[in-house]
Design a protein around this motif. Sequence first.
Motif, PDB file in Angstrom:
ATOM      1  N   PHE A  69       0.846  -1.185   0.000  1.00  0.00           N
ATOM      2  CA  PHE A  69       0.000   0.000   0.000  1.00  0.00           C
ATOM      3  C   PHE A  69       0.885   1.241   0.000  1.00  0.00           C
ATOM      4  N   CYS A  70       0.321   2.344  -0.490  1.00  0.00           N
ATOM      5  CA  CYS A  70       1.067   3.593  -0.507  1.00  0.00           C
ATOM      6  C   CYS A  70       0.116   4.775  -0.640  1.00  0.00           C
ATOM      7  N   ALA A  71       0.647   5.955  -0.411  1.00  0.00           N
ATOM      8  CA  ALA A  71      -0.130   7.186  -0.522  1.00  0.00           C
ATOM      9  C   ALA A  71       0.831   8.361  -0.615  1.00  0.00           C
ATOM     10  N   ASP A  72       0.267   9.511  -0.983  1.00  0.00           N
ATOM     11  CA  ASP A  72       1.053  10.742  -0.957  1.00  0.00           C
ATOM     12  C   ASP A  72       1.280  11.165   0.491  1.00  0.00           C
ATOM     13  N   SER A  73       2.374  11.872   0.685  1.00  0.00           N
ATOM     14  CA  SER A  73       2.642  12.457   1.988  1.00  0.00           C
ATOM     15  C   SER A  73       1.956  13.817   2.031  1.00  0.00           C
ATOM     16  N   PHE A  74       0.952  13.909   2.843  1.00  0.00           N
ATOM     17  CA  PHE A  74       0.223  15.169   2.955  1.00  0.00           C
ATOM     18  C   PHE A  74       0.781  16.048   4.071  1.00  0.00           C
ATOM     19  N   LEU A  75       1.832  15.573   4.718  1.00  0.00           N
ATOM     20  CA  LEU A  75       2.438  16.338   5.817  1.00  0.00           C
ATOM     21  C   LEU A  75       3.768  16.950   5.413  1.00  0.00           C
ATOM     22  N   GLY A  76       3.995  17.112   4.125  1.00  0.00           N
ATOM     23  CA  GLY A  76       5.254  17.654   3.644  1.00  0.00           C
ATOM     24  C   GLY A  76       6.038  16.596   2.900  1.00  0.00           C
ATOM     25  N   LYS A  77       7.177  17.002   2.383  1.00  0.00           N
ATOM     26  CA  LYS A  77       8.008  16.111   1.584  1.00  0.00           C
ATOM     27  C   LYS A  77       8.529  14.958   2.442  1.00  0.00           C
ATOM     28  N   PRO A  78       8.309  13.706   1.987  1.00  0.00           N
ATOM     29  CA  PRO A  78       8.818  12.572   2.766  1.00  0.00           C
ATOM     30  C   PRO A  78      10.348  12.552   2.729  1.00  0.00           C
ATOM     31  N   VAL A  79      10.933  12.081   3.805  1.00  0.00           N
ATOM     32  CA  VAL A  79      12.383  12.000   3.926  1.00  0.00           C
ATOM     33  C   VAL A  79      12.828  10.607   3.514  1.00  0.00           C
ATOM     34  N   ILE A  80      13.784  10.536   2.584  1.00  0.00           N
ATOM     35  CA  ILE A  80      14.320   9.242   2.180  1.00  0.00           C
ATOM     36  C   ILE A  80      15.130   8.688   3.339  1.00  0.00           C
ATOM     37  N   SER A  81      14.902   7.403   3.631  1.00  0.00           N
ATOM     38  CA  SER A  81      15.562   6.782   4.770  1.00  0.00           C
ATOM     39  C   SER A  81      16.110   5.420   4.378  1.00  0.00           C
ATOM     40  N   SER A  82      17.332   5.150   4.798  1.00  0.00           N
ATOM     41  CA  SER A  82      17.911   3.823   4.565  1.00  0.00           C
ATOM     42  C   SER A  82      17.363   2.816   5.569  1.00  0.00           C
ATOM     43  N   MET A  83      16.434   3.253   6.412  1.00  0.00           N
ATOM     44  CA  MET A  83      15.858   2.363   7.419  1.00  0.00           C
ATOM     45  C   MET A  83      14.691   1.546   6.870  1.00  0.00           C
ATOM     46  N   ILE A  84      14.268   1.798   5.640  1.00  0.00           N
ATOM     47  CA  ILE A  84      13.140   1.067   5.065  1.00  0.00           C
ATOM     48  C   ILE A  84      13.671  -0.020   4.136  1.00  0.00           C
ATOM     49  N   SER A  85      13.375  -1.261   4.464  1.00  0.00           N
ATOM     50  CA  SER A  85      13.744  -2.404   3.624  1.00  0.00           C
ATOM     51  C   SER A  85      12.544  -3.334   3.513  1.00  0.00           C
ATOM     52  N   LEU A  86      12.354  -3.878   2.322  1.00  0.00           N
ATOM     53  CA  LEU A  86      11.321  -4.876   2.091  1.00  0.00           C
ATOM     54  C   LEU A  86      12.032  -6.137   1.601  1.00  0.00           C
ATOM     55  N   MET A  87      11.701  -7.283   2.186  1.00  0.00           N
ATOM     56  CA  MET A  87      12.395  -8.515   1.838  1.00  0.00           C
ATOM     57  C   MET A  87      11.436  -9.544   1.261  1.00  0.00           C
ATOM     58  N   PHE A  88      11.835 -10.074   0.121  1.00  0.00           N
ATOM     59  CA  PHE A  88      11.170 -11.241  -0.451  1.00  0.00           C
ATOM     60  C   PHE A  88      11.993 -12.448  -0.040  1.00  0.00           C
ATOM     61  N   GLU A  89      11.350 -13.414   0.604  1.00  0.00           N
ATOM     62  CA  GLU A  89      12.056 -14.627   1.013  1.00  0.00           C
ATOM     63  C   GLU A  89      11.338 -15.836   0.441  1.00  0.00           C
ATOM     64  N   VAL A  90      12.105 -16.706  -0.185  1.00  0.00           N
ATOM     65  CA  VAL A  90      11.555 -17.932  -0.753  1.00  0.00           C
ATOM     66  C   VAL A  90      12.392 -19.115  -0.277  1.00  0.00           C
ATOM     67  N   ASP A  91      11.813 -20.297  -0.421  1.00  0.00           N
ATOM     68  CA  ASP A  91      12.524 -21.544  -0.134  1.00  0.00           C
ATOM     69  C   ASP A  91      13.440 -21.820  -1.322  1.00  0.00           C
ATOM     70  N   LEU A  92      14.714 -21.999  -1.047  1.00  0.00           N
ATOM     71  CA  LEU A  92      15.709 -22.242  -2.088  1.00  0.00           C
ATOM     72  C   LEU A  92      15.370 -23.473  -2.929  1.00  0.00           C
ATOM     73  N   HIS A  93      14.628 -24.405  -2.344  1.00  0.00           N
ATOM     74  CA  HIS A  93      14.286 -25.645  -3.039  1.00  0.00           C
ATOM     75  C   HIS A  93      12.974 -25.556  -3.821  1.00  0.00           C
ATOM     76  N   ASP A  94      12.278 -24.432  -3.724  1.00  0.00           N
ATOM     77  CA  ASP A  94      11.043 -24.215  -4.480  1.00  0.00           C
ATOM     78  C   ASP A  94      11.444 -23.559  -5.803  1.00  0.00           C
ATOM     79  N   SER A  95      11.600 -24.363  -6.832  1.00  0.00           N
ATOM     80  CA  SER A  95      12.147 -23.860  -8.099  1.00  0.00           C
ATOM     81  C   SER A  95      11.278 -22.774  -8.729  1.00  0.00           C
TER      82      SER A  95
END
Length: 146
Positions: A69-95
């Motif tokens: 999900f996402c939206a515009d920042s209505f409280l001013g310009k959002p600050v880019i942060s290296s603290m945001i990470s999204l991880m995709f994890e899969v089973d190595l054996h699931d081809s």
Amino acid sequence: MSNINLIPYLTFENTKEALDYYQTVFGATDVQRESPTEKQAQDMSLNDDVNLDDLTMQASFNILGKQIFCADSFLGKPVISSMISLMFEVDLHDSDALSSLQDLYERVVESEEVKVIVTFEKKTSGNKYGQIVDKYGITWIFNAVK
């Protein structure tokens, strides 16, 4: 507590533009977007001359079948942060899952619209791991584990 979900919710200065980026670079699907209503614009004290169609109250998209999900920042310009990470994890054996993850990684890297931090390849642990950072400063982790 199995009925609890943790759902990524990102904030952008221009969500409309970000949605185009994620469709083009990441192959995002099922894109949905809602502009604020006039009432919502009044409640947020937006200027009367603002084009509501350019603003995003709420949006979502899917990558590898996972909804973000996402939206515009209505409280001013959002600050880019290296603290945001999204991880995709899969089973190595699931081809199929591994192939989907590999395809996504290759797609985003070939776009030249991301910065590769760690190449997605087999590590000494036997797992396959990689990281990229997109143009919005979000780190995407690709993880295939035994």
